[in-house]
Design an enzyme around this catalytic site. Sequence first.
Site, PDB file in Angstrom:
ATOM      1  N   ASN A 103      88.375  54.376 -14.721  1.00 36.12           N
ATOM      2  CA  ASN A 103      88.354  53.283 -15.667  1.00 36.12           C
ATOM      3  C   ASN A 103      89.691  52.629 -15.094  1.00 36.12           C
ATOM      4  O   ASN A 103      90.905  52.907 -15.421  1.00 36.12           O
ATOM      5  CB  ASN A 103      88.522  53.694 -16.757  1.00 36.12           C
ATOM      6  CG  ASN A 103      88.653  52.520 -17.787  1.00 36.12           C
ATOM      7  OD1 ASN A 103      88.648  51.528 -17.714  1.00 36.12           O
ATOM      8  ND2 ASN A 103      89.407  53.049 -19.116  1.00 36.12           N
TER       9      ASN A 103
ATOM     10  N   LYS B  28      90.750  49.925 -15.779  1.00 39.35           N
ATOM     11  CA  LYS B  28      91.282  48.915 -17.009  1.00 39.35           C
ATOM     12  C   LYS B  28      91.640  47.504 -16.344  1.00 39.35           C
ATOM     13  O   LYS B  28      90.714  47.105 -15.546  1.00 39.35           O
ATOM     14  CB  LYS B  28      92.534  49.512 -17.572  1.00 39.35           C
ATOM     15  CG  LYS B  28      92.219  51.022 -17.979  1.00 39.35           C
ATOM     16  CD  LYS B  28      93.376  51.614 -18.889  1.00 39.35           C
ATOM     17  CE  LYS B  28      93.246  53.078 -18.864  1.00 39.35           C
ATOM     18  NZ  LYS B  28      93.918  53.733 -20.160  1.00 39.35           N
TER      19      LYS B  28
ATOM     20  N   HIS C  79      85.891  52.182 -25.828  1.00 36.63           N
ATOM     21  CA  HIS C  79      87.051  52.956 -25.345  1.00 36.63           C
ATOM     22  C   HIS C  79      88.289  52.491 -26.416  1.00 36.63           C
ATOM     23  O   HIS C  79      88.343  51.646 -27.383  1.00 36.63           O
ATOM     24  CB  HIS C  79      87.658  52.096 -23.976  1.00 36.63           C
ATOM     25  CG  HIS C  79      88.771  52.812 -23.247  1.00 36.63           C
ATOM     26  ND1 HIS C  79      90.038  52.768 -23.808  1.00 36.63           N
ATOM     27  CD2 HIS C  79      88.916  53.757 -22.481  1.00 36.63           C
ATOM     28  CE1 HIS C  79      90.894  53.216 -22.991  1.00 36.63           C
ATOM     29  NE2 HIS C  79      90.057  54.060 -22.226  1.00 36.63           N
TER      30      HIS C  79
ATOM     31  N   GLU D 234      91.130  51.691 -26.302  1.00 33.20           N
ATOM     32  CA  GLU D 234      92.039  50.223 -26.389  1.00 33.20           C
ATOM     33  C   GLU D 234      91.287  49.237 -27.000  1.00 33.20           C
ATOM     34  O   GLU D 234      91.607  48.411 -27.531  1.00 33.20           O
ATOM     35  CB  GLU D 234      92.357  50.137 -24.897  1.00 33.20           C
ATOM     36  CG  GLU D 234      93.376  51.202 -24.354  1.00 33.20           C
ATOM     37  CD  GLU D 234      93.419  51.361 -23.138  1.00 33.20           C
ATOM     38  OE1 GLU D 234      92.721  50.748 -22.144  1.00 33.20           O
ATOM     39  OE2 GLU D 234      94.062  52.483 -22.601  1.00 33.20           O
TER      40      GLU D 234
ATOM     41  N   GLU E 221      88.073  61.435 -25.661  1.00 31.80           N
ATOM     42  CA  GLU E 221      89.313  60.691 -24.942  1.00 31.80           C
ATOM     43  C   GLU E 221      90.151  61.005 -26.211  1.00 31.80           C
ATOM     44  O   GLU E 221      90.215  60.020 -27.091  1.00 31.80           O
ATOM     45  CB  GLU E 221      89.170  59.631 -24.668  1.00 31.80           C
ATOM     46  CG  GLU E 221      88.220  59.331 -23.468  1.00 31.80           C
ATOM     47  CD  GLU E 221      88.602  58.256 -22.512  1.00 31.80           C
ATOM     48  OE1 GLU E 221      89.195  58.615 -21.358  1.00 31.80           O
ATOM     49  OE2 GLU E 221      88.691  57.173 -22.915  1.00 31.80           O
TER      50      GLU E 221
ATOM     51  N   GLY F 120      97.237  58.134 -21.078  1.00 31.58           N
ATOM     52  CA  GLY F 120      98.085  57.187 -20.461  1.00 31.58           C
ATOM     53  C   GLY F 120      99.561  57.630 -20.717  1.00 31.58           C
ATOM     54  O   GLY F 120     100.519  56.988 -20.502  1.00 31.58           O
TER      55      GLY F 120
ATOM     56  N   SER G 245      94.709  61.352 -19.370  1.00 32.08           N
ATOM     57  CA  SER G 245      95.910  62.048 -18.498  1.00 32.08           C
ATOM     58  C   SER G 245      95.502  63.087 -17.637  1.00 32.08           C
ATOM     59  O   SER G 245      95.960  64.207 -17.273  1.00 32.08           O
ATOM     60  CB  SER G 245      97.197  62.639 -19.081  1.00 32.08           C
ATOM     61  OG  SER G 245      97.786  61.309 -19.702  1.00 32.08           O
TER      62      SER G 245
ATOM     63  N   GLY H 195      94.662  56.004 -15.230  1.00 31.61           N
ATOM     64  CA  GLY H 195      95.674  55.888 -14.131  1.00 31.61           C
ATOM     65  C   GLY H 195      95.413  56.635 -12.715  1.00 31.61           C
ATOM     66  O   GLY H 195      95.469  55.863 -11.595  1.00 31.61           O
TER      67      GLY H 195
END
Length: 251
Positions: free
Chosen positions: A9, A11, A96, A98, A168, A174, A214, A236
């Site tokens: 992902n 982002k 997600h 976010e 998640e 993150g 993570s 990430g």
Amino acid sequence: MRKNIVAGNWKMNTSLQEGVKLAEDVKKAIEGKDLKCEVILGVPFTHLASVVEVVKGSAIKVAAENCADHTSGAYTGEVSVEMIASTGASHVIIGHSERRSYYHETEEILKTKVDLALAQGLTPIFCIGEVLEEREANRHFEVVEKQIVESLFHLCEKEFGKIVLAYEPVWAIGTGKTATSDQAQEIHAHIRSIVAKKYGESVANDLTILYGGSCNGGNAPELFAKPDVDGGLIGGASLSAEKFLPIILAF
Ligand code: PEP
């Protein structure tokens, strides 16, 4: 059918040129490798068509990171499932954390997005997970149950069978704080049991449940070794082929 999947992902990262280069790097990195999982790149809307072109002829599939909750029309700035499918992308990340927190996407909105994606032939990668206070209050089981029930349990068995779930925990996204493999296994097994109650054991066994938060080359082998963890949704560490490859090879 239940599959092993490692999905990136990206982002809101990479220019188009950087994204194309990253997709080329991932494609090169997996060339000739005996893959035990499906590889998906979740990329910004602007990159979809170009990344689809880059990964043609490889085992890599492409996902959008979001979709509109309408089919077409006067929704300035939105991107429909039809537009996404027309790029050659096969998957779409929906719900997600976010999107839920910064863009106030409710279970009802997400339910609509899931329906539109399925009707368009896109595979939803549906994200669920609790925030830290909910985990600390031991409410994580009921939180994920509510998310699943309210956005997915209206689906018939056949449609539900097309969903990929990504658990998640928001506190792990993150932050460098990964859930332990035992925590991941515990809640993935719980999710499977919720699904079994509604759709039966066979549908639950066929469901692919990814872990996200993570995840990296160091912790992926232990996480993916758990019986109910079928892979990862990677933020990430999906932004460099060097970091993404060990996760792909963790199976
Ligand atoms: C994500 O955003 O889906 C995610 C899991 O991010 P990260 O791997 O960076 O925690």
